[in-house]
Design a protein around this motif. Sequence first.
Motif, PDB file in Angstrom:
ATOM      1  N   THR A  41      42.493  43.785  28.003  1.00  0.00           N
ATOM      2  CA  THR A  41      42.992  44.223  29.313  1.00  0.00           C
ATOM      3  C   THR A  41      41.851  44.819  30.130  1.00  0.00           C
ATOM      4  O   THR A  41      41.756  44.594  31.345  1.00  0.00           O
ATOM      5  CB  THR A  41      44.129  45.249  29.148  1.00  0.00           C
ATOM      6  N   ASP A  84      43.274  34.804  33.378  1.00  0.00           N
ATOM      7  CA  ASP A  84      42.516  36.014  33.691  1.00  0.00           C
ATOM      8  C   ASP A  84      41.130  36.073  33.062  1.00  0.00           C
ATOM      9  O   ASP A  84      40.418  37.073  33.235  1.00  0.00           O
ATOM     10  CB  ASP A  84      43.316  37.249  33.260  1.00  0.00           C
ATOM     11  N   PHE A  85      40.749  35.020  32.333  1.00  0.00           N
ATOM     12  CA  PHE A  85      39.414  34.976  31.726  1.00  0.00           C
ATOM     13  C   PHE A  85      38.724  33.662  32.058  1.00  0.00           C
ATOM     14  O   PHE A  85      39.385  32.652  32.305  1.00  0.00           O
ATOM     15  CB  PHE A  85      39.498  35.120  30.199  1.00  0.00           C
ATOM     16  N   PRO A 130      35.718  38.151  32.822  1.00  0.00           N
ATOM     17  CA  PRO A 130      36.864  38.117  33.729  1.00  0.00           C
ATOM     18  C   PRO A 130      36.845  36.835  34.560  1.00  0.00           C
ATOM     19  O   PRO A 130      35.774  36.289  34.847  1.00  0.00           O
ATOM     20  CB  PRO A 130      36.648  39.348  34.622  1.00  0.00           C
ATOM     21  N   ALA A 136      39.909  41.859  31.450  1.00  0.00           N
ATOM     22  CA  ALA A 136      40.623  41.139  32.497  1.00  0.00           C
ATOM     23  C   ALA A 136      40.599  41.881  33.825  1.00  0.00           C
ATOM     24  O   ALA A 136      40.568  41.259  34.896  1.00  0.00           O
ATOM     25  CB  ALA A 136      42.067  40.891  32.058  1.00  0.00           C
ATOM     26  N   PHE A 156      47.829  40.879  30.761  1.00  0.00           N
ATOM     27  CA  PHE A 156      46.941  39.836  31.259  1.00  0.00           C
ATOM     28  C   PHE A 156      47.470  38.476  30.820  1.00  0.00           C
ATOM     29  O   PHE A 156      48.258  38.375  29.878  1.00  0.00           O
ATOM     30  CB  PHE A 156      45.504  40.030  30.749  1.00  0.00           C
TER      31      PHE A 156
END
Length: 325
Positions: free
Chosen positions: A80, A117-118, A259, A83, A112
């Motif tokens: 998290t 988100d990555f 991220p 992210a 996330f």
Amino acid sequence: MAYPLPRRSALTLAAAMLARPSLAQTGDWPNRPIRWVNPGPAGGAGDVISRLVADRLSARLGQPVVVDNRPGAGTNIGMTIVARAPADGYTVGLATIAANAANKWLYREMAFDPEKDFAAVGLIALVPNIVVIPPSVPARNLQEFIAWAKAQNRPINFGSVGAGSSQHLAGSQFQVITGLQMQHLPYTNSGQMNTDLMEARIDMLFQSISAVTQMAQSGRMRPIAVSGTARVGAFPDLPTMQEQGVDITSTGWFGLCTPAGVPEPILARLDKELGEIVDDPAFRERIAATGSIPRKMGRAEFQAFMNEESLRWRDVIRAVGATAG
């Protein structure tokens, strides 16, 4: 005399001025330390691999790469943080089978989205699990253990470092394939988990090799199999699970991500440097000594790999009805 700029020109100039810092930051990246978030505990397999790669990445980038261990919630706490970090290339995270493949199927709520988100950078290593049992259990191989387990008038319990970990998933897959009644016992402390196994308070572990090598070699716990497709250097005479008639070849794994939204030039640089690190013979030898298998994958291949892993573990998790918080 100064003349006001036409509205369109003023907006164009303002946009250009706003863009300059971003371009400059990308062009001179990195110009300060990089934070490497390990979502697992200090001393674990992920911590060891994080530090081995971070040291080499620091030398290549000319800036410190500082490992920050943020364990908890099955790796969700650490990831998290990744992210939600600025997409500027100064925060990276250790991608794992838990956060990046299994947890979305285990947890009712996630902070996330592992697919959105990555940004994938690359795979570093596969991490086979070793199956260990207490010395007091009268079994010398996997089939003898299964026979012993079926004769017990209770569920067989197994420990792991948390829901979604490779140990938890391997145990769940073992349950599906063998039809054994099994109970998962998640631990926050792998040292206590190992102690409980040696003292027969739990029946079996699917443990990372580096975490139990000395205890297994000294006879304080008994190794009976390894996961993965091949035997491992630390236990060359120990057959795989597949060799012993249980078709489990899955392993844990570790990779690198950032991220989402990190600029393309930074991702390309990280991809290049990580690939060269994993290709280095000295690094590969060092990783192999920990019981892991160095494995290079670039960005696109690694993202496809994580997507496939997510679907694989979705089916196992649904089959056993596993849930987490």
